[in-house]
Design an enzyme around this catalytic site. Sequence first.
Site, PDB file in Angstrom:
ATOM      1  N   THR A  45       0.797  -1.232   0.000  1.00 51.26           N
ATOM      2  CA  THR A  45       0.000   0.000   0.000  1.00 51.26           C
ATOM      3  C   THR A  45       0.828   1.280   0.000  1.00 51.26           C
ATOM      4  O   THR A  45       0.260   2.374  -0.050  1.00 51.26           O
ATOM      5  CB  THR A  45      -0.942   0.014   1.210  1.00 51.26           C
ATOM      6  OG1 THR A  45      -0.203  -0.351   2.393  1.00 51.26           O
ATOM      7  CG2 THR A  45      -2.074  -0.973   1.017  1.00 51.26           C
ATOM      8  N   HIS A  65      37.004   3.329 -22.846  1.00 53.87           N
ATOM      9  CA  HIS A  65      37.644   4.631 -22.655  1.00 53.87           C
ATOM     10  C   HIS A  65      37.332   5.529 -23.852  1.00 53.87           C
ATOM     11  O   HIS A  65      37.367   5.077 -24.999  1.00 53.87           O
ATOM     12  CB  HIS A  65      39.168   4.446 -22.540  1.00 53.87           C
ATOM     13  CG  HIS A  65      39.908   5.748 -22.465  1.00 53.87           C
ATOM     14  ND1 HIS A  65      39.968   6.501 -21.311  1.00 53.87           N
ATOM     15  CD2 HIS A  65      40.621   6.431 -23.404  1.00 53.87           C
ATOM     16  CE1 HIS A  65      40.687   7.584 -21.543  1.00 53.87           C
ATOM     17  NE2 HIS A  65      41.096   7.570 -22.812  1.00 53.87           N
ATOM     18  N   SER A  83      16.289  17.974   4.571  1.00 55.51           N
ATOM     19  CA  SER A  83      17.339  18.031   3.544  1.00 55.51           C
ATOM     20  C   SER A  83      17.792  16.646   3.129  1.00 55.51           C
ATOM     21  O   SER A  83      18.967  16.410   2.847  1.00 55.51           O
ATOM     22  CB  SER A  83      18.536  18.843   4.055  1.00 55.51           C
ATOM     23  OG  SER A  83      19.161  18.213   5.173  1.00 55.51           O
ATOM     24  N   GLY A  84      16.844  15.714   3.096  1.00 55.95           N
ATOM     25  CA  GLY A  84      17.137  14.384   2.572  1.00 55.95           C
ATOM     26  C   GLY A  84      16.970  14.373   1.061  1.00 55.95           C
ATOM     27  O   GLY A  84      17.078  15.401   0.397  1.00 55.95           O
ATOM     28  N   TYR A  85      16.677  13.181   0.498  1.00 56.65           N
ATOM     29  CA  TYR A  85      16.525  13.058  -0.954  1.00 56.65           C
ATOM     30  C   TYR A  85      15.519  14.064  -1.505  1.00 56.65           C
ATOM     31  O   TYR A  85      15.806  14.806  -2.452  1.00 56.65           O
ATOM     32  CB  TYR A  85      16.005  11.658  -1.333  1.00 56.65           C
ATOM     33  CG  TYR A  85      16.851  10.493  -0.934  1.00 56.65           C
ATOM     34  CD1 TYR A  85      17.879  10.046  -1.753  1.00 56.65           C
ATOM     35  CD2 TYR A  85      16.606   9.813   0.250  1.00 56.65           C
ATOM     36  CE1 TYR A  85      18.646   8.956  -1.400  1.00 56.65           C
ATOM     37  CE2 TYR A  85      17.375   8.718   0.615  1.00 56.65           C
ATOM     38  CZ  TYR A  85      18.387   8.291  -0.215  1.00 56.65           C
ATOM     39  OH  TYR A  85      19.136   7.211   0.142  1.00 56.65           O
ATOM     40  N   ILE A  86      14.325  14.087  -0.914  1.00 57.75           N
ATOM     41  CA  ILE A  86      13.246  14.908  -1.457  1.00 57.75           C
ATOM     42  C   ILE A  86      13.588  16.384  -1.356  1.00 57.75           C
ATOM     43  O   ILE A  86      13.440  17.147  -2.319  1.00 57.75           O
ATOM     44  CB  ILE A  86      11.920  14.601  -0.722  1.00 57.75           C
ATOM     45  CG1 ILE A  86      11.552  13.126  -0.884  1.00 57.75           C
ATOM     46  CG2 ILE A  86      10.796  15.490  -1.254  1.00 57.75           C
ATOM     47  CD1 ILE A  86      10.363  12.687  -0.036  1.00 57.75           C
TER      48      ILE A  86
END
Length: 562
Positions: A215, A533, A253-256
């Site tokens: 869910t 390379h 101030s995390g990922y989101i």
Amino acid sequence: LQSGFPGTKSFSMAGTRPAALRMNSISKPLLSRAGHMSFLKEKSGTCPEQAQKRRSLFVNAATAAASGDYDYDVLIIGCGVGGHGAALHAVQQGLKVGVVGGHDVGGTCVNRGCVPSKALLAAAGELHKLKSQDHMSALGIQTGELSFDRQKIADHANNLASTIKANLRRSLEAIGVDIIHGKGTLKDEHTVEVGLPGRVDIEGTVTAKDIIIATGSVPAVPPGINIDEDRVFTSDKALKLESLPEWIAIIGSGYIGLEFADVYTALGVQVTLIEAMPTLMPGFDSEIRRLAQRVLVDGRKSVDYHTNVFATRVTPTTFGGVEIELTDASTREVKDVIEVDAVMVATGRRPYTEGLGLEDMGVEKLRGGFIPVNDKMQVLDSNGEAFENVYAIGDANGKYMLAHAASAQGISAIENIVGRENTVNHRHVPAACFTHPEISFVGVDEDTARKEAEEGGYADKIGVAKVSFKGNSKALAMKEPDGMAKMIYRKDSGEILGVHIMGLHSADLIHEASNAMAAGQTLYELRMMVHAHPTVAEVLDELFKHAQLEHAVNPEPALAMA
């Protein structure tokens, strides 16, 4: 799985097999024939042949009820990335599958998360480059006055989400998965009641040998903050990009938070980051965190921040702004009051597990509402005993709240259902933050690795290797040399414990490391691999070769697994 019914007017019954949706003999049909007919009438463009086929399905379903069999081998409650992955794998194993929650195919990731945010970030990335005069002139490109169309950027995000959602739905329908609209509530280990508040035409009971709860989650909002969806909102609202405030505060101030700061700064918005922890980007490796702050925060004039503070009061003002009271996280004293034009709350997510009926089955949810599960993803009761036929995956169990982790858990659950014991090693699941430049990692950070080594008695076996993007030919050619890659490993066995990357295409690069870890490859093998390379992938080639191993060749297997 959401309780609403946005924009969906058809009851989709994938496939044309007889008894595609069998009903328990003592339950109501999932939709009355009258209700079913109303759906057919509402759905524009439904041809008479399709209508007749679906009517036949319901007749067959009703007559099949007397057989006493389960309606499905596997019933999945929720249709996000985790539920989708589980459904695909279940069909591949020859199982009959139904999915409850068909109004929200794709779940959070596709409709309100990873997918639309990447559309916004794609525009942000181009704008960051074009706005950097130093970057463009170094490539010999002169740019004039720069402008953008906010609505077209927003439309791109919305259209992308709609496209992916439709693709996911078609992928399920094509393999015969029944998509059932409504919200599911467990009545026992094999029975799910389906309905929607306010919709008397959507009700009934479905049975399955095994049930998977998938869910997902919703934005978590701290106490004291009221979301008004105008000046105070979450990522759900921000993704619509309906307007651009002059100054926005992002709480978290995390990922989101980082990704939206990247988007807003590219679009000319002043950003203030508010973080409760002592440093920005908690959870990132300390060295990567410092580099990211230098490039993504300190290096951008339109970003400032407050750390070690709580936003204890967020109040819209009568003059069209929002007042934020900042309280010191250590002393609990009010430290400052700032006023901005808008506030975005990015303090993580909480599981959407209300109304599933688990409490009536003796399940005691964990703090925050997460569903307790064992390593096989089986739901646990209040005594810690596993339900043999009920599983919970993804954000609902909180083990690793990432879309691809949910998919991996769903596949693992199906493996266990068919009798092949399987567990997911979450330390081998990569994560990425799609800022510019990107940040990615897999495994543990250096501090965690050293702590575990100290406790395990192998502290002298920990090694750390680092490589800068400034030495990579491709990154230099693209004038994007900001970044580094860091690896924590064991000097004796060559086992990789963690890899952390910030730099060009790091969200793609991390998979070489994560897949190597999952496959049990050691640095003894990886340092002999060949990379084309010049490519950014050579950053990892160098990283593997920088490892200072104790042996010239792979040691005995027993040592490698120690």
